[in-house]
Design a protein around this motif. Sequence first.
Motif, short mmCIF file in Angstrom:
data_model
loop_
_atom_site.label_atom_id
_atom_site.label_comp_id
_atom_site.label_asym_id
_atom_site.label_seq_id
_atom_site.Cartn_x
_atom_site.Cartn_y
_atom_site.Cartn_z
N ASN A 146 0.83 -1.20 0.00
CA ASN A 146 0.00 0.00 0.00
C ASN A 146 0.87 1.25 0.00
O ASN A 146 1.87 1.32 0.71
CB ASN A 146 -0.91 0.00 1.22
N ALA A 147 0.51 2.21 -0.84
CA ALA A 147 1.28 3.45 -0.96
C ALA A 147 0.39 4.51 -1.58
O ALA A 147 -0.70 4.22 -2.09
CB ALA A 147 2.52 3.23 -1.82
N LYS A 148 0.88 5.76 -1.56
CA LYS A 148 0.12 6.85 -2.17
C LYS A 148 0.22 6.82 -3.69
O LYS A 148 -0.60 7.47 -4.37
CB LYS A 148 0.64 8.20 -1.65
N HIS A 149 1.22 6.13 -4.23
CA HIS A 149 1.36 6.06 -5.68
C HIS A 149 0.07 5.50 -6.27
O HIS A 149 -0.43 4.46 -5.81
CB HIS A 149 2.54 5.16 -6.04
N PRO A 150 -0.53 6.17 -7.26
CA PRO A 150 -1.88 5.81 -7.72
C PRO A 150 -2.10 4.34 -8.06
O PRO A 150 -3.13 3.77 -7.65
CB PRO A 150 -2.09 6.71 -8.95
N PRO A 151 -1.20 3.65 -8.77
CA PRO A 151 -1.46 2.23 -9.05
C PRO A 151 -1.54 1.38 -7.78
O PRO A 151 -2.41 0.51 -7.65
CB PRO A 151 -0.29 1.82 -9.94
#
Length: 328
Positions: A146-151
């Motif tokens: 999980n991350a803020k990066h859109p994908p």
Amino acid sequence: MCLIWVSSVLTDRGRKVVMNIPSGFMCNAARSFTLWSPAAGRLCWRPLGAGSTSRMMSSKRQTDHLERTVGNYRQDALYPAEICGMVSESETVKRLRIVVHPDFTFKAGQWVDFFIPGVEKVGGFSMCSSPGLLQREGVVELAIKNAKHPPAHWVHTVCALGSQVALRVGGDFFFDPSPSDPAVDLLLVAGGVGINPLYSILSHTSDLLHLSQASGGRDYKIGSAHLCYSAKNTEELLFKNSIIQSCQQLPDKFSCNFHITQQRAEVDQHLRPFVKSGRITPMELQAHVNPQRTLCYVCGPPPMTEAISKTLKDLGLPKDRILFEKWW
């Protein structure tokens, strides 16, 4: 990569699926190419126009993943695919199971460009499954943190069974021995989610060992494999049970140490024989380095990768036998 986007509609058994495809997807390829959809058959995509390399590199819409991998090998084919399974591998990592087209191929350790309908940025995720699983079941697997990066954010908030995506294979970091190749001993060094391509390589090695055993050793010549895997705590160790199972099933071939740097809770009893407190040490690496036989794959945060690579060189391992993937 040109990032002029073509928004196209696929008809899938009466449903409309809108998918954004980058028009300049193949810099030096033909001006039209074909995707394959299980429901709709073959689909021809025609780019709006081709741009020069300098224009592509200066595009404001260039994504981080495409920038990092612009010099890497990429296959020509881009295939639609469908999410057919999802499971939480840890509190922060979701594992996807994805049905792909029969022509889809990859080598253990490679990654995919991950295209999502309605999401402009392109993801870049290493496959954690083996080519053998693809051959047996027609699926590949990705484990995405999980991350803020859109994908990555889409995977953890929107992605569902039946979600449509598109995949394209790339990468120069892989283990793909031929039956005629001499045996090598693998040293696999992973940090955090850098375990993904190394787990693919470990699983592929297991598949090749079983093929070799079935043929009486006439096929692949496979040596040993040792995994050094560092994570904050045991909860963040991905695939740990499967890795331990491989070591227990083939103790003369597979071994591993899990290095834990921020463990607060007591370590589960079944993990204790494999867990070490603290970072990966030069002493452990030295025990598994033979300059003539060892082939080392490293994947993790850049500072770790650089430190491990330097240590291996100091231990006498030739530079061309140290392969690494740096992603963040």
